[in-house]
Design an enzyme around this catalytic site. Structure first.
Site, PDB file in Angstrom:
ATOM      1  N   ASN A 220      33.118  46.474  57.867  1.00  0.00           N
ATOM      2  CA  ASN A 220      34.241  46.428  58.596  1.00  0.00           C
ATOM      3  C   ASN A 220      34.591  47.512  58.903  1.00  0.00           C
ATOM      4  O   ASN A 220      33.948  48.623  58.872  1.00  0.00           O
ATOM      5  CB  ASN A 220      35.473  45.757  57.793  1.00  0.00           C
ATOM      6  N   ASP A 316      37.861  40.012  43.507  1.00  0.00           N
ATOM      7  CA  ASP A 316      39.307  40.618  43.980  1.00  0.00           C
ATOM      8  C   ASP A 316      39.746  41.536  42.918  1.00  0.00           C
ATOM      9  O   ASP A 316      40.074  41.502  42.118  1.00  0.00           O
ATOM     10  CB  ASP A 316      40.417  39.510  44.286  1.00  0.00           C
ATOM     11  N   ILE A 317      39.495  42.978  43.607  1.00  0.00           N
ATOM     12  CA  ILE A 317      39.734  44.178  42.687  1.00  0.00           C
ATOM     13  C   ILE A 317      41.166  44.175  42.340  1.00  0.00           C
ATOM     14  O   ILE A 317      41.703  44.302  41.146  1.00  0.00           O
ATOM     15  CB  ILE A 317      39.289  45.169  43.301  1.00  0.00           C
ATOM     16  N   LYS A 353      48.428  37.891  44.421  1.00  0.00           N
ATOM     17  CA  LYS A 353      47.605  38.995  43.473  1.00  0.00           C
ATOM     18  C   LYS A 353      48.238  39.495  42.427  1.00  0.00           C
ATOM     19  O   LYS A 353      47.606  39.975  41.439  1.00  0.00           O
ATOM     20  CB  LYS A 353      47.233  39.970  44.528  1.00  0.00           C
TER      21      LYS A 353
END
Ligand code: PMT
Length: 411
Positions: A220, A316-317, A353
């Site tokens: 990205n 997902d860190i 999250k």
């Protein structure tokens, strides 16, 4: 003592050793000395032989109110104050203008005169304000020396871009004295004030590269600028910072430990290894997907046939660290890159999250946030939403680092 300049203040008498290099811009140092003295900062000065061609020791001495040092082998100077002591009895060493020659000598560790010997002998932070012809600045040798100096922890101010004394235009002009003075004052304010001393911080930054094969990857547009600036701002407040960085073109900020990674899985592994920490800030633009069937060999282009790529979701860190049952950092800050309903989407990411704060930023293409130098963010916490004005990524980082330090001070 409290003195003010441009809204900045220095609360106790600090001192600067100013090394004036031999460039046409050396005359601007007279104004710099005046501004520092107005802010209550004591200046001592060394003039190189070349600098004496542009400003006289007498004019500098008149402004600083004491003698100016010029000669490594002066018996009287050495008797009054040896060059080692001169280089250490200060809070900061500033080189302005830092000529190409001085930068080259600094980068190679040469000690051929009083200025370079003091620079090699000092145990204090060093700041340089380069100034030279545009081609000299752009020369690979100067850029190599600059990279080396940054690696050595030297802070760099400018140069500015504009008309030059030699009639050319471009980057190479000495930054204006008020901008240099503001950086010096800002730095000196920070030296006495390190509220995050003893705190371990982890910052993720940059993009991740998800391999398709050994030569191709999915990525990205993140440059890493925002994450690096946060790492720098936290280190400036005294934190012990580990920066886990995807591939970027950026230099590691002084005093920060960088761990380089490529993919999201690498980033998760490096993050887990860096724990425990007191605070973690997740500014990286982690790829949501990776290629599940990536190839060890270069995928061959076949006529008309598209490669058969299967995507799989990346770990997902941020969510993994936020939801740790043991060893969770006390403060976990996520970022939310949104193109619409910024606050609403950022708030639901905070809940989903499980982090403590979210910095929600608008990354629509016209904002230039991805890769650019500015950012406009909303800090979302349990106390509500704080919308900050559009500002440089460095300013966003200082404000965020300040909030983080206030959080830890309030505990
Ligand atoms: O690098 P710059 O060019 O300076 O640009 C800065 C930035 C726009 C990249 C930065 O300010 C930013 O917004 N970073 C987060 C980008 C992002 O991936 O946002 P997101 O909304 O997709 O992810 C939300 C959060 O989860 C982020 O903290 C992200 O690091 C984290 N995440 C996402 C996916 C994943 N697999 N693991 C994660 O940890």
């Amino acid at each position: 003592m409290l003195s003010e300049i441009g809204g900045l203040s220095v609360t106790s008498q600090k001192s600067v050793l100013l090394i004036i290099g031999g460039g046409i811009a050396a005359y601007k140092c007279l104004e710099l000395i005046r501004l520092l003295s107005k802010a209550g900062i004591k200046t001592r000065a060394i003039l190189t032989k070349a600098a004496e061609q542009f400003v006289t020791p007498l004019s500098v001495a008149a402004l600083i109110g004491e003698k100016v040092y010029t000669d490594l082998f002066s018996l009287t100077d050495e008797a009054e104050m040896g060059h080692i002591q001169l280089s250490r009895s200060t809070d900061l060493v500033v080189v302005a203008p830092a000529t190409a020659d001085l930068m080259a000598k600094m980068a190679s560790g040469l000690a051929t005169d009083l200025a370079t010997t003091a620079l090699l002998a000092t145990d204090k932070p060093v700041m340089i304000a380069p100034a030279m012809n545009v081609r000299m600045w752009g020369h690979p040798a100067t850029q190599r020396n600059l990279a080396q100096l940054k690696k050595d922890g030297v802070k760099v101010i400018g140069p500015d871009e504009g008309d030059m004394a030699c009639g050319e235009y471009g980057p190479g002009r000495l930054s204006e004295p008020d901008a240099i003075a503001a950086k010096i004052i800002d730095f000196l304010k920070g030296t006495g004030n390190k509220p995050l001393t003893g705190k371990k911080m982890l910052v993720t930054a940059g993009p991740t590269h998800e391999p398709i094969d050994p030569v191709r990857y999915i990525a990205n547009r993140s440059s890493g600028k925002q994450g690096y600036a946060i790492a720098e701002a936290l280190a400036a407040l005294g934190a012990d910072v580990t920066l886990i960085s995807g591939p970027t073109q950026l230099d590691v900020p002084g005093g920060v430990k960088r761990i380089d990674v490529e993919s999201a899985s690498d980033m998760l592994a490096a993050t887990t290894l860096a724990l425990p920490v007191d605070g973690a800030i997740f500014a990286a633009a982690v790829a949501d997907w990776r290629v599940a069937n990536s190839s060890d060999q270069k995928v061959k282009k076949k006529d008309g046939a598209l490669p058969d790529l299967t995507l799989a979701e990346n770990p997902d860190i941020l969510a993994t660290v936020s939801q740790l049952k043991s060893g969770r950092p006390e403060l976990v800050v996520g970022f939310a890159a949104e193109t619409q309903n910024i606050i609403e989407n950022g708030s639901s990411k905070l809940v989903r999250k499980g982090c403590d704060w979210i910095v929600a930023n608008d990354v629509s293409p016209d904002t230039g946030t991805f890769g650019g130098d500015r950012n406009s963010v909303h800090l979302i916490t349990n106390d509500g939403v704080d919308s900050w004005p559009s500002q440089s990524k460095a300013e966003v980082s200082s404000q965020l680092a300040k909030q983080i330090s206030e959080y830890f001070q309030g505990r």
